[in-house]
Design an enzyme around this catalytic site. Structure first.
Site, short mmCIF file in Angstrom:
data_model
loop_
_atom_site.label_atom_id
_atom_site.label_comp_id
_atom_site.label_asym_id
_atom_site.label_seq_id
_atom_site.Cartn_x
_atom_site.Cartn_y
_atom_site.Cartn_z
N ASP A 25 0.85 -1.21 0.00
CA ASP A 25 0.00 0.00 0.00
C ASP A 25 0.88 1.25 0.00
O ASP A 25 1.67 1.45 0.93
CB ASP A 25 -0.89 -0.03 1.25
CG ASP A 25 -1.70 1.24 1.41
OD1 ASP A 25 -1.92 1.95 0.40
OD2 ASP A 25 -2.10 1.53 2.56
N ASN A 27 -0.34 4.56 -0.30
CA ASN A 27 -0.94 5.83 0.13
C ASN A 27 -1.68 5.75 1.46
O ASN A 27 -2.50 6.61 1.78
CB ASN A 27 -1.88 6.37 -0.97
CG ASN A 27 -3.04 5.42 -1.22
OD1 ASN A 27 -3.04 4.28 -0.73
ND2 ASN A 27 -4.04 5.88 -1.95
N ASP A 29 -4.07 3.84 2.79
CA ASP A 29 -5.49 3.57 3.03
C ASP A 29 -5.73 2.11 3.41
O ASP A 29 -6.86 1.65 3.48
CB ASP A 29 -6.34 3.96 1.80
CG ASP A 29 -5.98 3.15 0.57
OD1 ASP A 29 -5.03 2.33 0.64
OD2 ASP A 29 -6.64 3.33 -0.48
N ASP A 33 -1.81 -1.20 -3.84
CA ASP A 33 -2.12 -0.44 -5.05
C ASP A 33 -0.97 -0.49 -6.05
O ASP A 33 0.09 -1.07 -5.77
CB ASP A 33 -2.47 1.00 -4.67
CG ASP A 33 -1.45 1.59 -3.70
OD1 ASP A 33 -0.25 1.52 -4.01
OD2 ASP A 33 -1.86 2.09 -2.62
N ASP A 102 -4.96 -10.03 -15.83
CA ASP A 102 -6.01 -11.02 -15.68
C ASP A 102 -7.16 -10.63 -16.61
O ASP A 102 -7.52 -9.46 -16.67
CB ASP A 102 -6.50 -11.02 -14.22
CG ASP A 102 -6.74 -12.42 -13.69
OD1 ASP A 102 -7.50 -13.15 -14.33
OD2 ASP A 102 -6.15 -12.76 -12.65
N ASP A 203 -9.18 -16.02 -16.86
CA ASP A 203 -9.99 -16.54 -15.77
C ASP A 203 -11.04 -17.55 -16.25
O ASP A 203 -11.76 -17.27 -17.22
CB ASP A 203 -10.70 -15.34 -15.11
CG ASP A 203 -11.33 -15.67 -13.79
OD1 ASP A 203 -10.58 -15.99 -12.85
OD2 ASP A 203 -12.57 -15.59 -13.67
N GLU A 245 -6.98 -20.46 -17.10
CA GLU A 245 -7.38 -21.22 -15.92
C GLU A 245 -8.42 -22.24 -16.37
O GLU A 245 -9.52 -21.88 -16.76
CB GLU A 245 -7.97 -20.28 -14.86
CG GLU A 245 -8.25 -21.00 -13.56
CD GLU A 245 -9.20 -20.25 -12.63
OE1 GLU A 245 -9.19 -20.53 -11.43
OE2 GLU A 245 -9.97 -19.40 -13.12
N ASP A 319 -6.40 -18.26 -4.80
CA ASP A 319 -7.57 -19.09 -4.49
C ASP A 319 -7.22 -20.28 -3.61
O ASP A 319 -8.10 -21.08 -3.26
CB ASP A 319 -8.20 -19.64 -5.78
CG ASP A 319 -8.78 -18.56 -6.67
OD1 ASP A 319 -9.23 -17.53 -6.14
OD2 ASP A 319 -8.77 -18.76 -7.90
C1 GLC Z 1 -11.29 -17.70 -10.82
C2 GLC Z 1 -10.53 -16.75 -9.93
C3 GLC Z 1 -11.27 -16.60 -8.64
C4 GLC Z 1 -12.64 -16.05 -8.92
C5 GLC Z 1 -13.37 -16.86 -9.98
C6 GLC Z 1 -14.51 -16.09 -10.55
O1 GLC Z 1 -11.33 -18.98 -10.31
O2 GLC Z 1 -9.21 -17.16 -9.79
O3 GLC Z 1 -10.58 -15.79 -7.73
O4 GLC Z 1 -13.40 -16.00 -7.76
O5 GLC Z 1 -12.55 -17.21 -11.07
O6 GLC Z 1 -14.04 -15.05 -11.36
CA CA Z 2 -3.60 2.12 -1.19
#
Ligand code: GLC
Ligand code: CA
Length: 547
Positions: A25, A27, A29, A33, A102, A203, A245, A319
């Protein structure tokens, strides 16, 4: 389309996954980031990684921590701005680090303008961007579960129809039957590729084009759609890298996805991740690992993809729980077992992925109460099962502490100072109190740390052809405690021997008369036994070359 691509460019590189909310982080909060990431680029360069996979930083209501995207073209203000992202891409490139973003296009957020429009009524031009169905017998069209909820369908009272969501009800699935989706997705990908990123981690990509009425998540159209996506995006850039994935993929599927590099370069298969759960049940149904089963999964993937595809090598991500807590020992032998796991994985063929904090052996956090949970999957599981007679609180908490996703989402432990050096303010999620002992600063001060062990592994991969090209032979397959294999390439043989148990084990290997060179060891071993009988300490591991 002309594709003159050299797919060898990334094969010696190690990827580092950043889950931005908990990385650093800048800044104050309490939330990690992009500027925080930029400040740690020298750190990542020193580690030796050459690719960053950045979990989602797009605008999002954060129902699923960014895996629910409301605007694919803008960075969420929590993480910074588009200018910060440009800066990150350029600053990383200056250190020979490529960025992989991603891509979450199985679904959007319910706050995405497409869904807001689609919900307005059956005639809305965006209606067909999502999957709608009339009620069947007054209820949901199928009985399919979603990954996070008892039903994959939610009712929309404005139009008296159900919409489909493989994940939460705030993550409506895109309708890939509509050709406009493909067009929109290519637009998004080309927007970021033009900014200089190297590619995407896609994903749950095996789900796109699924047939919801068949009550199956996987799709008969994934290959066809991925070929089209590739052709309109990645194919037009010189050096790209993509990973899908595909939790349900078999080796045969993986060859189709990655064999020609015209869909993906590699996939994440989950078969090794399922070895500590009851067959055919959920990840929450815990089962003790039987090491031979675990080894056989690696054997199947290493041999199956040899010269036919390319593996991704991973033991953790955002995950999954922390590997050292899952397969090692996060108490007395934390350091030895974290090195042992890394050593066992990093000498295999494929691209290794290191998840933030793994390089210092961060451990699972022991959650005491539901108030500490931040992850929607954990919260929903808790609420659904807490009153289930077959479960009860103890069993639910045991599963949460073993498998819950927030285990991997506590802040990276940089120092033993305030908030572990992650932030100057209270972080958005609990810190693991063991940051006083387990932190990056400590590891950097100790040449014998887990961190330097990873640095060494990353470097070896760039230097030794046998790691890249060698074949794979699993040794002593049925051994309950030892994971041993040999990689062979030209005249060279690379042996890896790991003790997965907390006891001393003996292991005999016939290699008499050959010249050996020890590459790694987690017990300061200096030579190999002349008679070939190894006495292996708890969680001992080593790798050596014979020629
Ligand atoms: C993938 C991601 C996971 C997310 C899911 C839905 O498995 O790695 O974090 O919750 O997809 O997008
Ligand atoms: Ca931050």
């Amino acid at each position: 389309m002309t594709i003159h691509k050299n797919f060898e460019w990334f094969k010696h590189k190690t990827v580092y996954q950043i889950w931005p909310r908990s990385f650093c982080d800048s800044n104050g909060d309490g939330i990690g980031d992009l500027q925080g990431i930029i400040s740690k680029l020298p750190y990542l360069e020193q580690l030796g990684i050459e690719v960053i996979w950045l979990s989602p930083v797009y605008k999002s209501p954060m129902d699923d921590m960014g895996y629910d995207i409301a605007d694919y073209f803008n960075i969420d203000p929590l993480f910074g701005s588009n200018a910060d992202m440009d800066e990150l891409i350029i600053a990383a490139k200056a250190r020979n680090i490529s960025i992989v973003m991603d891509l979450v296009v199985n679904h959007t957020s319910d706050k995405h303008p497409w869904f807001i429009e689609a919900k307005k009524g059956r005639d809305n031009p965006y209606r067909d961007y999502y999957i709608w169905h009339d009620p069947v017998n007054g209820g949901a069209p199928t009985t399919q579960r979603s990954f996070f909820l008892p039903s994959a369908w939610s009712f929309d009272s404005t139009s008296d129809q159900y919409y489909y969501h493989a994940f939460s009800n705030r993550q409506p699935d895109l309708n890939w039957v509509n050709p406009q989706i493909l067009e929109e997705v290519c637009k998004i990908m080309n927007f970021w590729l033009a900014k200089g990123i190297a590619g995407f981690r896609m994903d749950v990509i095996e789900l796109i084009g699924k047939i919801p009425l068949e009550s199956k998540f996987t799709s008969p159209r994934a290959h066809e759609l991925l070929k089209l996506i590739f052709k309109h995006t990645l194919a037009n850039y010189e050096q790209t890298i993509s990973v899908g994935e595909t939790g349900g993929a078999t080796v045969e599927d993986a060859i189709l996805y990655s064999g020609n590099h015209d869909e993906l370069d590699m996939v994440f298969g989950f078969e090794h991740m399922a070895q500590d759960e009851e067959l055919g049940k959920s990840k929450w149904h815990l089962k003790l690992l039987n090491l031979p089963d675990f080894k056989r999964v690696f054997k199947k993937w290493q041999n199956g993809l040899y010269q036919k595809g390319w593996n991704s090598l991973f033991l953790g991500n955002h995950d999954q729980p922390r590997p050292v807590s899952r397969w090692g020992c996060d108490g007395k032998y934390r350091i030895q077992s974290a090195k042992m796991l890394a050593n066992t994985l990093h000498f295999m063929q494929g691209t290794p992925y290191i998840y933030q904090g793994e390089e210092i052996g961060m451990t699972n956090y022991q959650f005491g109460s539901v108030d500490e949970f931040r992850d929607i999957e954990m919260i929903n599981f808790y609420q659904e099962y807490i009153n289930d007679a077959a479960w009860g609180k103890d069993r639910v908490m045991q599963s949460i502490n073993a498998k819950g996703r927030d285990n991997a989402r506590t802040p990276v432990q940089w120092t033993d100072g305030n908030y572990a050096g992650f932030s100057t303010a209270k972080p958005w999620i609990v810190l693991n109190p063991n940051y006083k002992q387990i932190n990056v600063a400590n590891d950097l001060n100790n040449p014998d740390s887990i961190w330097y062990f990873y640095q060494h592994l990353i470097k070896l991969r760039k230097e030794l052809a046998v790691i890249l090209h060698g074949d794979f032979k699993l040794l002593d397959e049925d051994n309950l405690h030892i994971f041993a294999y040999v990689r062979s390439y030209q005249e060279q043989q690379l042996y890896v021997i790991s003790n997965f148990s907390i006891q001393t084990e003996y292991y005999t290997l016939g290699f008499k008369g050959k010249r050996a060179c020890l590459l790694t060891s987690n017990y300061q071993r200096e030579s190999l036994p002349i008679n070939g009988v190894f006495e292996l300490q708890p969680f001992e591991t080593m790798a050596f070359l014979l020629d």
